[in-house]
Design a protein around this motif. Sequence first.
Motif, PDB file in Angstrom:
ATOM      1  N   SER A   1       7.038  11.468 -20.824  1.00  0.00           N
ATOM      2  CA  SER A   1       7.300  10.583 -20.267  1.00  0.00           C
ATOM      3  C   SER A   1       6.789   9.231 -21.624  1.00  0.00           C
ATOM      4  CB  SER A   1       7.254  10.021 -19.442  1.00  0.00           C
ATOM      5  OG  SER A   1       8.129  11.001 -18.456  1.00  0.00           O
ATOM      6  N   GLY A   2       5.877   9.849 -22.081  1.00  0.00           N
ATOM      7  CA  GLY A   2       5.113   9.387 -22.693  1.00  0.00           C
ATOM      8  C   GLY A   2       3.776   8.082 -22.722  1.00  0.00           C
ATOM      9  N   TYR A   3       3.450   8.286 -21.009  1.00  0.00           N
ATOM     10  CA  TYR A   3       2.490   7.487 -20.388  1.00  0.00           C
ATOM     11  C   TYR A   3       0.623   8.116 -20.636  1.00  0.00           C
ATOM     12  CZ  TYR A   3       6.103   5.354 -18.009  1.00  0.00           C
ATOM     13  OH  TYR A   3       6.835   4.214 -17.739  1.00  0.00           O
ATOM     14  N   ILE A   4       0.255   9.225 -21.346  1.00  0.00           N
ATOM     15  CA  ILE A   4      -0.444  10.184 -21.115  1.00  0.00           C
ATOM     16  C   ILE A   4      -0.535  10.391 -23.126  1.00  0.00           C
ATOM     17  CG2 ILE A   4      -1.165   9.251 -18.919  1.00  0.00           C
ATOM     18  CD1 ILE A   4      -1.049  12.892 -19.040  1.00  0.00           C
TER      19      ILE A   4
ATOM     20  N   ILE B   1       0.891  -1.685   0.120  1.00  0.00           N
ATOM     21  CA  ILE B   1      -0.313   0.134  -0.051  1.00  0.00           C
ATOM     22  C   ILE B   1       0.869   0.909  -0.019  1.00  0.00           C
ATOM     23  CG2 ILE B   1      -1.517   1.153   1.319  1.00  0.00           C
ATOM     24  CD1 ILE B   1      -2.565  -1.668   2.476  1.00  0.00           C
ATOM     25  N   PRO B   2       1.068   1.566  -1.281  1.00  0.00           N
ATOM     26  CA  PRO B   2       1.590   3.239  -1.222  1.00  0.00           C
ATOM     27  C   PRO B   2       1.678   4.192   0.614  1.00  0.00           C
ATOM     28  CG  PRO B   2      -0.343   3.336  -2.526  1.00  0.00           C
ATOM     29  CD  PRO B   2      -0.397   2.379  -2.476  1.00  0.00           C
ATOM     30  N   GLU B   3       2.421   4.559   0.694  1.00  0.00           N
ATOM     31  CA  GLU B   3       2.461   5.440   2.214  1.00  0.00           C
ATOM     32  C   GLU B   3       3.591   6.766   1.905  1.00  0.00           C
ATOM     33  OE1 GLU B   3       4.208   4.673   6.509  1.00  0.00           O
ATOM     34  OE2 GLU B   3       3.161   2.876   5.381  1.00  0.00           O
ATOM     35  N   ILE B   4       2.706   7.879   2.533  1.00  0.00           N
ATOM     36  CA  ILE B   4       3.048   9.236   2.413  1.00  0.00           C
ATOM     37  C   ILE B   4       4.772   9.111   3.098  1.00  0.00           C
ATOM     38  CG2 ILE B   4       3.276  11.844   2.741  1.00  0.00           C
ATOM     39  CD1 ILE B   4       0.416  11.313   1.688  1.00  0.00           C
ATOM     40  N   GLN B   5       5.702   9.234   3.026  1.00  0.00           N
ATOM     41  CA  GLN B   5       6.959   9.371   4.246  1.00  0.00           C
ATOM     42  C   GLN B   5       7.377  10.795   4.181  1.00  0.00           C
ATOM     43  OE1 GLN B   5       8.281   6.497   5.029  1.00  0.00           O
ATOM     44  NE2 GLN B   5       7.542   5.732   4.017  1.00  0.00           N
ATOM     45  N   ASP B   6       6.761  11.733   3.753  1.00  0.00           N
ATOM     46  CA  ASP B   6       7.267  13.689   4.695  1.00  0.00           C
ATOM     47  C   ASP B   6       5.638  14.172   4.923  1.00  0.00           C
ATOM     48  OD1 ASP B   6       5.704  14.313   2.153  1.00  0.00           O
ATOM     49  OD2 ASP B   6       7.286  13.594   0.671  1.00  0.00           O
ATOM     50  N   ASP B   7       6.362  15.555   5.318  1.00  0.00           N
ATOM     51  CA  ASP B   7       5.516  16.235   6.001  1.00  0.00           C
ATOM     52  C   ASP B   7       4.467  16.832   4.866  1.00  0.00           C
ATOM     53  OD1 ASP B   7       7.697  18.087   5.162  1.00  0.00           O
ATOM     54  OD2 ASP B   7       7.614  18.816   7.261  1.00  0.00           O
ATOM     55  N   GLU B   8       4.525  16.588   3.580  1.00  0.00           N
ATOM     56  CA  GLU B   8       4.271  17.515   2.176  1.00  0.00           C
ATOM     57  C   GLU B   8       3.412  16.958   1.491  1.00  0.00           C
ATOM     58  OE1 GLU B   8       7.487  18.719  -0.533  1.00  0.00           O
ATOM     59  OE2 GLU B   8       8.415  20.410   1.077  1.00  0.00           O
ATOM     60  N   GLY B   9       3.256  15.687   1.133  1.00  0.00           N
ATOM     61  CA  GLY B   9       2.044  14.986   0.644  1.00  0.00           C
ATOM     62  C   GLY B   9       0.864  14.583   1.645  1.00  0.00           C
ATOM     63  N   LEU B  10      -0.384  14.623   0.596  1.00  0.00           N
ATOM     64  CA  LEU B  10      -1.583  14.391   0.893  1.00  0.00           C
ATOM     65  C   LEU B  10      -2.574  13.901   0.597  1.00  0.00           C
ATOM     66  CD1 LEU B  10      -2.585  18.436   0.202  1.00  0.00           C
ATOM     67  CD2 LEU B  10      -2.430  17.597   2.178  1.00  0.00           C
ATOM     68  N   GLU B  11      -2.397  13.134  -0.214  1.00  0.00           N
ATOM     69  CA  GLU B  11      -2.564  11.896  -0.429  1.00  0.00           C
ATOM     70  C   GLU B  11      -2.131  10.852  -1.737  1.00  0.00           C
ATOM     71  OE1 GLU B  11      -6.604  10.441  -2.399  1.00  0.00           O
ATOM     72  OE2 GLU B  11      -6.409  12.624  -2.693  1.00  0.00           O
ATOM     73  N   LEU B  12      -1.672   9.648  -1.282  1.00  0.00           N
ATOM     74  CA  LEU B  12      -0.946   8.786  -2.538  1.00  0.00           C
ATOM     75  C   LEU B  12      -1.663   7.751  -2.490  1.00  0.00           C
ATOM     76  CD1 LEU B  12       2.331   8.235  -3.813  1.00  0.00           C
ATOM     77  CD2 LEU B  12       2.515   7.368  -1.526  1.00  0.00           C
ATOM     78  N   LYS B  13      -1.750   7.510  -4.156  1.00  0.00           N
ATOM     79  CA  LYS B  13      -2.602   6.269  -4.438  1.00  0.00           C
ATOM     80  C   LYS B  13      -2.125   6.228  -5.975  1.00  0.00           C
ATOM     81  CE  LYS B  13      -6.659   8.930  -5.894  1.00  0.00           C
ATOM     82  NZ  LYS B  13      -8.234   9.128  -6.268  1.00  0.00           N
ATOM     83  N   TYR B  14      -2.602   4.812  -6.026  1.00  0.00           N
ATOM     84  CA  TYR B  14      -2.278   4.076  -7.530  1.00  0.00           C
ATOM     85  C   TYR B  14      -3.830   4.817  -8.639  1.00  0.00           C
ATOM     86  CZ  TYR B  14       1.309   1.097  -5.673  1.00  0.00           C
ATOM     87  OH  TYR B  14       2.115   0.430  -4.608  1.00  0.00           O
ATOM     88  N   PHE B  15      -3.883   4.812  -9.942  1.00  0.00           N
ATOM     89  CA  PHE B  15      -4.429   5.366 -10.492  1.00  0.00           C
ATOM     90  C   PHE B  15      -4.529   4.981 -11.817  1.00  0.00           C
ATOM     91  CE2 PHE B  15      -1.759   8.287 -10.124  1.00  0.00           C
ATOM     92  CZ  PHE B  15      -1.248   8.724 -11.620  1.00  0.00           C
ATOM     93  N   SER B  16      -5.144   4.707 -12.858  1.00  0.00           N
ATOM     94  CA  SER B  16      -5.540   4.270 -14.230  1.00  0.00           C
ATOM     95  C   SER B  16      -5.017   5.748 -15.282  1.00  0.00           C
ATOM     96  CB  SER B  16      -6.668   3.872 -14.809  1.00  0.00           C
ATOM     97  OG  SER B  16      -6.789   3.709 -16.041  1.00  0.00           O
ATOM     98  N   LEU B  17      -3.967   5.681 -16.288  1.00  0.00           N
ATOM     99  CA  LEU B  17      -3.981   6.044 -17.637  1.00  0.00           C
ATOM    100  C   LEU B  17      -4.618   6.791 -18.863  1.00  0.00           C
ATOM    101  CD1 LEU B  17       0.004   5.592 -17.001  1.00  0.00           C
ATOM    102  CD2 LEU B  17      -0.736   7.486 -16.095  1.00  0.00           C
ATOM    103  N   GLU B  18      -5.489   5.644 -18.336  1.00  0.00           N
ATOM    104  CA  GLU B  18      -6.338   5.241 -19.529  1.00  0.00           C
ATOM    105  C   GLU B  18      -7.201   6.572 -19.923  1.00  0.00           C
ATOM    106  OE1 GLU B  18      -6.405   3.047 -21.859  1.00  0.00           O
ATOM    107  OE2 GLU B  18      -4.304   2.187 -20.318  1.00  0.00           O
ATOM    108  N   GLN B  19      -7.477   7.110 -18.716  1.00  0.00           N
ATOM    109  CA  GLN B  19      -8.734   8.253 -17.988  1.00  0.00           C
ATOM    110  C   GLN B  19      -7.893   9.471 -17.316  1.00  0.00           C
ATOM    111  OE1 GLN B  19     -11.924   6.963 -16.507  1.00  0.00           O
ATOM    112  NE2 GLN B  19     -12.477   5.296 -17.921  1.00  0.00           N
TER     113      GLN B  19
END
Length: 77
Positions: A71-74, A37-55
């Motif tokens: 980077s050619g991902y979207i 499970i992605p986890e924020i490791q600093d005091d700047e992040g608010l949310e961290l999650k996986y998402f689809s690059l299709e939309q």
Amino acid sequence: MQYITLLSGKDMYYQYPHGDEVYNALVVYETKDTMGIPEIQDDEGLELKYFSLEQRIEGINIMAETILRKSGYISWV
């Protein structure tokens, strides 16, 4: 991990909402064997999650969108 690209220059300029300015130099790698499970490791992040690059990703930060596009991902606008 597989090397994808190096991003730098005027396209990587970013001005934070509070006025600070940076020119980023980023190395993009791709991994396919991500676990856990992605986890924020600093005091700047608010949310961290996986998402689809299709939309289009609602509320995406302009710099994150630029990195994904360069980077050619979207290709969505």
